[in-house]
Design a protein around this motif. Structure first.
Motif, PDB file in Angstrom:
ATOM      1  N   ALA A 111     -10.861   8.051  -1.523  1.00 53.67           N
ATOM      2  CA  ALA A 111      -9.710   8.708  -1.087  1.00 53.67           C
ATOM      3  C   ALA A 111      -8.804   8.154  -0.232  1.00 53.67           C
ATOM      4  O   ALA A 111      -7.536   8.204  -0.242  1.00 53.67           O
ATOM      5  N   GLU A 112      -9.429   7.096   0.481  1.00 53.47           N
ATOM      6  CA  GLU A 112      -8.509   6.346   1.473  1.00 53.47           C
ATOM      7  C   GLU A 112      -7.670   5.416   0.474  1.00 53.47           C
ATOM      8  O   GLU A 112      -6.343   5.186   0.915  1.00 53.47           O
ATOM      9  N   ARG A 113      -8.165   4.927  -0.604  1.00 53.64           N
ATOM     10  CA  ARG A 113      -7.244   4.093  -1.370  1.00 53.64           C
ATOM     11  C   ARG A 113      -6.195   5.003  -2.102  1.00 53.64           C
ATOM     12  O   ARG A 113      -5.099   4.494  -2.042  1.00 53.64           O
ATOM     13  N   CYS A 114      -6.646   6.150  -2.449  1.00 52.74           N
ATOM     14  CA  CYS A 114      -5.607   7.058  -3.327  1.00 52.74           C
ATOM     15  C   CYS A 114      -4.378   7.301  -2.310  1.00 52.74           C
ATOM     16  O   CYS A 114      -3.088   7.517  -2.601  1.00 52.74           O
ATOM     17  N   ALA A 115      -4.744   7.266  -0.973  1.00 50.96           N
ATOM     18  CA  ALA A 115      -3.547   7.699  -0.057  1.00 50.96           C
ATOM     19  C   ALA A 115      -2.706   6.695  -0.038  1.00 50.96           C
ATOM     20  O   ALA A 115      -1.547   7.048   0.788  1.00 50.96           O
ATOM     21  N   PRO A 123      -9.293   1.871  -7.407  1.00 55.27           N
ATOM     22  CA  PRO A 123      -8.154   1.628  -8.211  1.00 55.27           C
ATOM     23  C   PRO A 123      -6.994   1.146  -7.270  1.00 55.27           C
ATOM     24  O   PRO A 123      -6.970   1.277  -6.234  1.00 55.27           O
ATOM     25  N   TYR A 124      -6.143   0.399  -7.978  1.00 60.67           N
ATOM     26  CA  TYR A 124      -4.906  -0.075  -7.533  1.00 60.67           C
ATOM     27  C   TYR A 124      -4.049  -0.171  -8.361  1.00 60.67           C
ATOM     28  O   TYR A 124      -4.120  -0.423  -9.811  1.00 60.67           O
ATOM     29  N   TYR A 125      -2.625  -0.239  -8.173  1.00 61.35           N
ATOM     30  CA  TYR A 125      -1.535  -0.200  -8.979  1.00 61.35           C
ATOM     31  C   TYR A 125      -1.129  -1.709  -9.027  1.00 61.35           C
ATOM     32  O   TYR A 125      -0.741  -2.453  -7.985  1.00 61.35           O
ATOM     33  N   GLU A 126      -0.757  -2.103 -10.189  1.00 59.23           N
ATOM     34  CA  GLU A 126      -0.360  -3.585 -10.276  1.00 59.23           C
ATOM     35  C   GLU A 126       1.038  -3.332 -10.996  1.00 59.23           C
ATOM     36  O   GLU A 126       0.818  -2.954 -12.461  1.00 59.23           O
ATOM     37  N   GLU A 127       2.023  -3.734 -10.821  1.00 55.82           N
ATOM     38  CA  GLU A 127       3.378  -3.619 -11.417  1.00 55.82           C
ATOM     39  C   GLU A 127       3.260  -4.774 -12.741  1.00 55.82           C
ATOM     40  O   GLU A 127       2.485  -5.965 -12.628  1.00 55.82           O
ATOM     41  N   PRO A 128       3.642  -4.348 -13.997  1.00 54.08           N
ATOM     42  CA  PRO A 128       3.414  -5.255 -14.813  1.00 54.08           C
ATOM     43  C   PRO A 128       4.161  -6.606 -14.803  1.00 54.08           C
ATOM     44  O   PRO A 128       5.111  -6.779 -13.910  1.00 54.08           O
ATOM     45  N   HIS A 129       3.327  -7.566 -15.243  1.00 58.92           N
ATOM     46  CA  HIS A 129       3.816  -9.042 -15.153  1.00 58.92           C
ATOM     47  C   HIS A 129       5.281  -9.094 -15.439  1.00 58.92           C
ATOM     48  O   HIS A 129       6.073  -9.991 -14.686  1.00 58.92           O
ATOM     49  N   TYR A 130       5.914  -8.634 -16.373  1.00 59.79           N
ATOM     50  CA  TYR A 130       7.233  -8.413 -16.854  1.00 59.79           C
ATOM     51  C   TYR A 130       7.894  -7.257 -16.500  1.00 59.79           C
ATOM     52  O   TYR A 130       7.466  -6.194 -17.417  1.00 59.79           O
ATOM     53  N   SER A 131       8.725  -7.061 -15.552  1.00 59.19           N
ATOM     54  CA  SER A 131       9.330  -5.684 -15.403  1.00 59.19           C
ATOM     55  C   SER A 131      10.628  -6.008 -14.515  1.00 59.19           C
ATOM     56  O   SER A 131      10.662  -6.797 -13.802  1.00 59.19           O
ATOM     57  N   PRO A 132      11.514  -5.111 -14.551  1.00 58.18           N
ATOM     58  CA  PRO A 132      12.683  -5.002 -13.789  1.00 58.18           C
ATOM     59  C   PRO A 132      12.202  -5.073 -12.295  1.00 58.18           C
ATOM     60  O   PRO A 132      13.153  -5.506 -11.583  1.00 58.18           O
ATOM     61  N   TYR A 133      11.146  -4.724 -11.815  1.00 59.52           N
ATOM     62  CA  TYR A 133      10.730  -4.495 -10.480  1.00 59.52           C
ATOM     63  C   TYR A 133       9.695  -5.432 -10.050  1.00 59.52           C
ATOM     64  O   TYR A 133       9.045  -5.527  -8.886  1.00 59.52           O
ATOM     65  N   PRO A 143       7.365   3.082 -18.478  1.00 54.44           N
ATOM     66  CA  PRO A 143       6.024   2.545 -19.255  1.00 54.44           C
ATOM     67  C   PRO A 143       5.381   1.533 -18.451  1.00 54.44           C
ATOM     68  O   PRO A 143       5.978   0.640 -17.929  1.00 54.44           O
ATOM     69  N   GLY A 144       3.986   1.525 -18.283  1.00 56.56           N
ATOM     70  CA  GLY A 144       3.229   0.608 -17.452  1.00 56.56           C
ATOM     71  C   GLY A 144       2.807   1.147 -16.249  1.00 56.56           C
ATOM     72  O   GLY A 144       2.327   0.378 -15.508  1.00 56.56           O
ATOM     73  N   THR A 145       3.373   2.159 -15.735  1.00 56.98           N
ATOM     74  CA  THR A 145       3.095   2.670 -14.158  1.00 56.98           C
ATOM     75  C   THR A 145       2.165   3.959 -14.096  1.00 56.98           C
ATOM     76  O   THR A 145       2.199   4.495 -13.006  1.00 56.98           O
ATOM     77  N   ASP A 146       1.374   4.071 -15.075  1.00 55.36           N
ATOM     78  CA  ASP A 146       0.581   5.162 -15.087  1.00 55.36           C
ATOM     79  C   ASP A 146      -0.475   5.270 -14.015  1.00 55.36           C
ATOM     80  O   ASP A 146      -0.794   6.134 -13.613  1.00 55.36           O
ATOM     81  N   THR A 147      -1.009   4.059 -13.388  1.00 57.63           N
ATOM     82  CA  THR A 147      -1.987   4.107 -12.567  1.00 57.63           C
ATOM     83  C   THR A 147      -1.400   4.593 -11.178  1.00 57.63           C
ATOM     84  O   THR A 147      -2.108   5.328 -10.626  1.00 57.63           O
ATOM     85  N   ALA A 148      -0.175   4.192 -10.947  1.00 60.43           N
ATOM     86  CA  ALA A 148       0.578   4.691  -9.880  1.00 60.43           C
ATOM     87  C   ALA A 148       0.560   6.411  -9.936  1.00 60.43           C
ATOM     88  O   ALA A 148       0.186   7.072  -8.802  1.00 60.43           O
ATOM     89  N   LEU A 149       0.608   7.011 -10.998  1.00 59.53           N
ATOM     90  CA  LEU A 149       0.909   8.301 -11.247  1.00 59.53           C
ATOM     91  C   LEU A 149      -0.407   9.165 -11.049  1.00 59.53           C
ATOM     92  O   LEU A 149      -0.261   9.734 -10.329  1.00 59.53           O
ATOM     93  N   GLY A 150      -1.483   8.241 -11.557  1.00 57.02           N
ATOM     94  CA  GLY A 150      -2.774   8.922 -11.436  1.00 57.02           C
ATOM     95  C   GLY A 150      -3.325   8.961 -10.014  1.00 57.02           C
ATOM     96  O   GLY A 150      -3.911  10.041  -9.602  1.00 57.02           O
ATOM     97  N   MET A 151      -2.970   7.730  -9.342  1.00 56.62           N
ATOM     98  CA  MET A 151      -3.569   7.655  -7.817  1.00 56.62           C
ATOM     99  C   MET A 151      -2.794   8.746  -7.064  1.00 56.62           C
ATOM    100  O   MET A 151      -3.303   9.487  -6.282  1.00 56.62           O
ATOM    101  N   ALA A 152      -1.528   9.112  -7.423  1.00 54.03           N
ATOM    102  CA  ALA A 152      -0.875  10.119  -6.506  1.00 54.03           C
ATOM    103  C   ALA A 152      -0.985  11.538  -6.836  1.00 54.03           C
ATOM    104  O   ALA A 152      -1.365  12.337  -5.834  1.00 54.03           O
ATOM    105  N   MET A 153      -1.534  11.743  -8.262  1.00 52.41           N
ATOM    106  CA  MET A 153      -1.988  13.025  -8.475  1.00 52.41           C
ATOM    107  C   MET A 153      -3.269  13.334  -7.660  1.00 52.41           C
ATOM    108  O   MET A 153      -3.708  14.206  -6.994  1.00 52.41           O
ATOM    109  N   LEU A 154      -4.210  12.288  -7.783  1.00 53.09           N
ATOM    110  CA  LEU A 154      -5.492  12.203  -6.954  1.00 53.09           C
ATOM    111  C   LEU A 154      -5.380  12.477  -5.403  1.00 53.09           C
ATOM    112  O   LEU A 154      -6.111  13.252  -4.942  1.00 53.09           O
ATOM    113  N   ASP A 155      -4.172  11.976  -4.949  1.00 56.23           N
ATOM    114  CA  ASP A 155      -4.101  11.936  -3.688  1.00 56.23           C
ATOM    115  C   ASP A 155      -3.741  13.569  -3.092  1.00 56.23           C
ATOM    116  O   ASP A 155      -4.114  13.748  -2.118  1.00 56.23           O
TER     117      ASP A 155
END
Length: 800
Positions: A308-312, A628-638, A272-284
């Motif tokens: 395209a450069e950002r998704c890469a 677009p950019y991926y930001e880790e949730p403020h509170y997460s194990p990572y 949960p909370g990592t959707d943007t990373a998934l979307g950027m990777a699919m676009l890549d």
């Protein structure tokens, strides 16, 4: 794009059998039962998002609702109903329902035994007297309208209530970051100029799936959405099943295993909370493998090279590690979506409920755009210019102007306008988090008068609800509620309650997707009258006429129907359209090629560049990164954010997601309806069996769930639906069978998962909050809060 209307013949029929025939009578007598039948499209209450399901309401000679059936003439729902509609009678005649106005002295807030019935005139006079007293002492800005979710008229009529009736800029949906629907709308508007895009399920077409213009989607992506349980925002959930039967394949993005996800070709069970990373990777993947629509990108997309450069920077291997899914599944899902013709995405609440939500929305818009699936048959259904909000032709600007106060200086006093103009200016709401701050601190100014418009903030959507309860009870000099029941929120804060009419008792307009993506427009036709209840539109007319008689006279508003016509229908009249029950909108595809997406008539889209902006100028204007950019949730194990102390990783090792929809309830509603409560009697906490075993928790055991913000007690359900390391909690719980006296307030804080969700963790523009991406721990407890269903049935009565 007007709506098709069919006049209803003034005759009686003993049956309604022809599917899709909108010309059937809207009232008739059923000869088999001797009952009087009214056809209607339902809204709320009880809770429902604006699908506008067709119903037939059967009433006896005494004016009592006897049964509810689905209306087989509705072109989309075709007689299908959820259990909440079928149980409508149990809701309407529930013995705990408020059907007469009531009052109590402010000093008795929280005390259940101090309510006393009063006349409607006395209740309205108390509201009027206290309103003018507050305005005289503190100004119009000191007035606040709290609103709930999915209510009568949706987003627009609530704003109209605040602006037209109470002349205040402070209309507030109280969930932190407005983490419900509006972040998706903002992402869509700011990146594409389109109010909202949704799956094209042929709802606008007379022959539906068999229309020669339509093409069934080859692939449907359900992104953070479980449509069967939620029927969300106008998407009729079973339309997905209809299309699956016709060959549509599913890609599900969901951390939980749902019925539909289990049928998917790809189920991407992300953390949960990592959707943007998934979307950027699919676009890549799609960009690097040149699976995108080059012609559409060249002609109608802005900033593709930089995008395209950002998704890469987020290749599938990196996203796989972040999201916790297999790299090959990300690549396979991206290829499957991009190669399908057409393909469509239905994006859900999970997009909104994270700090990184606008970026999640940005990548979803980009996926639909670069594959050329915008505004094509079976792709993303979109509205054209002049139909993006109300559905009227060339009347949007005038009608939307009614949703804000006339005085521009007063409008700019909206709480949060200075800090978050991209939020407040977009949704015409005071910022939820800063409204809480104003109640607690009187900054930027005091808030002293409030209306609870069907808003159960104490039990439903607010983060840290104890803060909202305390601030509302203490700060407000006067507060009144419009609701069906004495909820925890009404009990803690209100001095007067106006009884709210249900969907069977009051007229209104039901506009699918709140009008953002017009499909059809339904009309809610009252069939019964219960007590002194009034609907939202009726209250707006009655109260507005008392406070501003000259304005309402000038607007030509002399009835509830006039109010509905004025704010929803423009030149059309509610009383003329109501007998048609439902109008499908005329629709055409590829409007961007015909100059029908821009107010100026130009080709392309209603953005500064005239294109879909992969590089968003609006994001940049409001201080956010245009890409677009991926930001880790403020509170997460990572997370290594400033909020995530090193010790938290050991103290709170589980990722918490909340709020998956259930079939029995709509948010906090229906807990007092025994036939629904017995299906889901207790607040459920889903745990993977591996994690439960390590904690010594067995199925059906009550557990204490906690983190640095709070705790609650929930009932463990061991299930592989959730991944190891992830837990899910139901939301919206209160217990109408328990003591309502403060501080107990029907036990709402005992099992309130939002005790663990913080305020003031929103995105740069002000949207989004971590309701679905928090951390927690849990432990077994010897406490037992099992629901006594026999007691509930005795108290609230189970009707046949």
């Amino acid at each position: 794009m007007g709506a098709k209307t069919t006049a209803a013949p003034a005759i009686k029929l003993d049956t309604l059998s022809d599917v899709n025939d909108l010309g059937k009578p809207w009232k008739f007598d059923d000869e088999d039962t001797g009952l009087h039948v009214t056809r209607s499209c339902v809204w709320s209450p009880p809770g429902c998002h604006p699908v506008g399901c067709g119903v037939k309401l059967y009433v006896d000679d005494d004016g009592k609702l006897v049964k509810v059936e689905g209306d087989e003439n509705h072109p989309v729902t075709q007689g299908r109903l959820c259990m909440r509609c079928i149980a409508l009678k149990d809701y309407i005649y529930n013995p705990s329902r408020v059907t007469k106005p009531m009052k109590r002295d402010r000093k008795y807030r929280g005390q259940a035994d101090k309510w006393e019935e009063c006349s409607m005139d006395e209740a309205l006079s108390l509201i009027e007297e206290n309103y003018w007293k507050t305005v005289k002492e503190h100004g119009f800005e000191s007035v606040l309208v709290y609103t709930g979710t999915g209510r009568d008229g949706g987003v627009t009529s609530g704003s109209n209530l605040a602006s037209m009736v109470f002349n205040t800029p402070n209309y507030c949906y109280t969930q932190s970051g407005y983490a419900c629907y509006l972040p998706r709308m903002a992402a869509s508007v700011y990146c594409s100029g389109i109010a909202y895009t949704e799956v094209d399920y042929a709802g606008t077409l007379e022959k539906r799936y068999d229309d020669p213009e339509y093409k069934v989607p080859e692939v449907i992506v359900l992104w953070g959405k479980e449509p069967l349980a939620s029927n969300p925002d106008g998407l009729f959930g079973h339309a997905i099943i209809d299309m699956m039967k016709r060959g549509s394949k599913i890609i599900a993005v969901d951390p939980r295993v749902t019925w539909i996800a289990n049928k998917a070709d790809y189920h991407l069970r992300i953390r949960p909370g990592t959707d943007t990373a998934l979307g950027m990777a699919m676009l890549d993947v799609i960009i690097k493998e040149k699976l995108y629509d080059e012609e559409f990108v060249d002609q109608y997309c802005y900033g593709f090279k930089e995008f395209a450069e950002r998704c890469a920077t987020m290749p599938p291997s990196k996203a796989a590690e972040i999201c916790g899914v297999d790299e090959e599944d990300i690549i396979g899902a991206a290829r499957m979506y991009a190669k399908a013709d057409p393909a469509t995405i239905s994006w859900g609440l999970a997009v909104d409920q994270k700090t990184n939500g606008l970026q999640n929305g940005q990548v979803i818009v980009a996926l639909t755009a670069i594959t050329g699936n915008i505004d094509k048959p079976g792709g993303q259904l979109v509205a054209g210019a002049g139909t993006s909000v109300t559905g009227g032709e060339n009347e949007d600007a005038e009608m939307m102007a009614l949703a804000r106060v006339e005085d521009p200086e007063l409008h700019m006093k909206m709480i949060g306008m200075e800090e978050y103009p991209g939020y407040c200016g977009f949704c015409n709401n005071s910022h939820a988090d800063l409204t809480l701050r104003a109640l607690e601190t009187d900054k930027p100014y005091p808030v002293r008068f409030a209306m609870l418009q069907n808003c159960n903030f104490a039990a439903n959507s607010t983060a840290e609800p104890d803060r909202w309860i305390k601030a509302s009870a203490e700060a407000l000099d006067f507060c009144f509620a419009l609701d069906c029941f004495i909820t925890p929120s009404v009990q803690c804060a209100a001095d007067v309650i106006i009884p709210l009419a249900t969907t069977a008792e009051t007229p209104t307009v039901v506009s699918v997707n709140y009008g953002a993506t017009p499909v059809y427009r339904g009309f809610q036709n009252p069939a019964i009258k219960v007590g002194d209840c009034m609907g939202n539109a009726e209250f707006a007319y009655v109260m507005g006429s008392r406070l501003w008689p000259e304005k309402f006279e000038n607007w030509g508003i002399h009835s509830t129907e006039d109010f509905l016509s004025h704010v929803w229908l423009g030149k059309e009249k509610f009383e003329d359209l109501a007998p048609t029950v439902l109008n499908q909108y005329d629709h055409e595809y590829f409007k961007y090629k015909k100059g029908k997406m821009r107010p100026d008539g130009g080709l392309g889209f209603a953005t500064p560049s005239g294109r879909i902006e992969l590089w968003s100028q609006a994001y940049e204007q409001f201080g956010d990164d245009p890409l677009p950019y991926y930001e880790e949730p403020h509170y997460s194990p990572y997370s290594d954010s400033e909020y995530m102390l090193p010790a938290y990783k050991e103290m709170y090792p589980f990722v918490l997601t909340t709020g998956a929809r259930t079939y029995s309830f709509f948010h906090s509603e229906n807990r007092q309806v025994p036939v629904l409560r017995e299906i889901n009697p207790d607040p459920i906490f889903e745990i993977n069996p591996e994690d439960a075993k390590k904690k010594g928790v067995t199925d059906g055991m009550w557990v204490r769930v906690f983190n640095m913000f709070g705790e609650c007690y929930l009932k463990a359900h061991l299930t592989p639906k959730v991944k190891p390391g992830v837990v899910h909690a139901q939301h919206g719980w209160w217990f109408p069978e328990e003591d309502g006296e403060a501080p107990h307030l029907f036990g709402t804080l005992r099992s309130q998962i939002n005790n663990l969700i913080p305020n003031f963790h929103v995105g740069v523009i002000g949207f989004g909050a971590p309701f679905k991406s928090m951390i927690c721990d849990f432990e077994p407890t010897d406490k037992n809060f099992d629901t006594d269903m026999q007691m509930i049935q005795e108290k609230f009565g189970r009707l046949d």
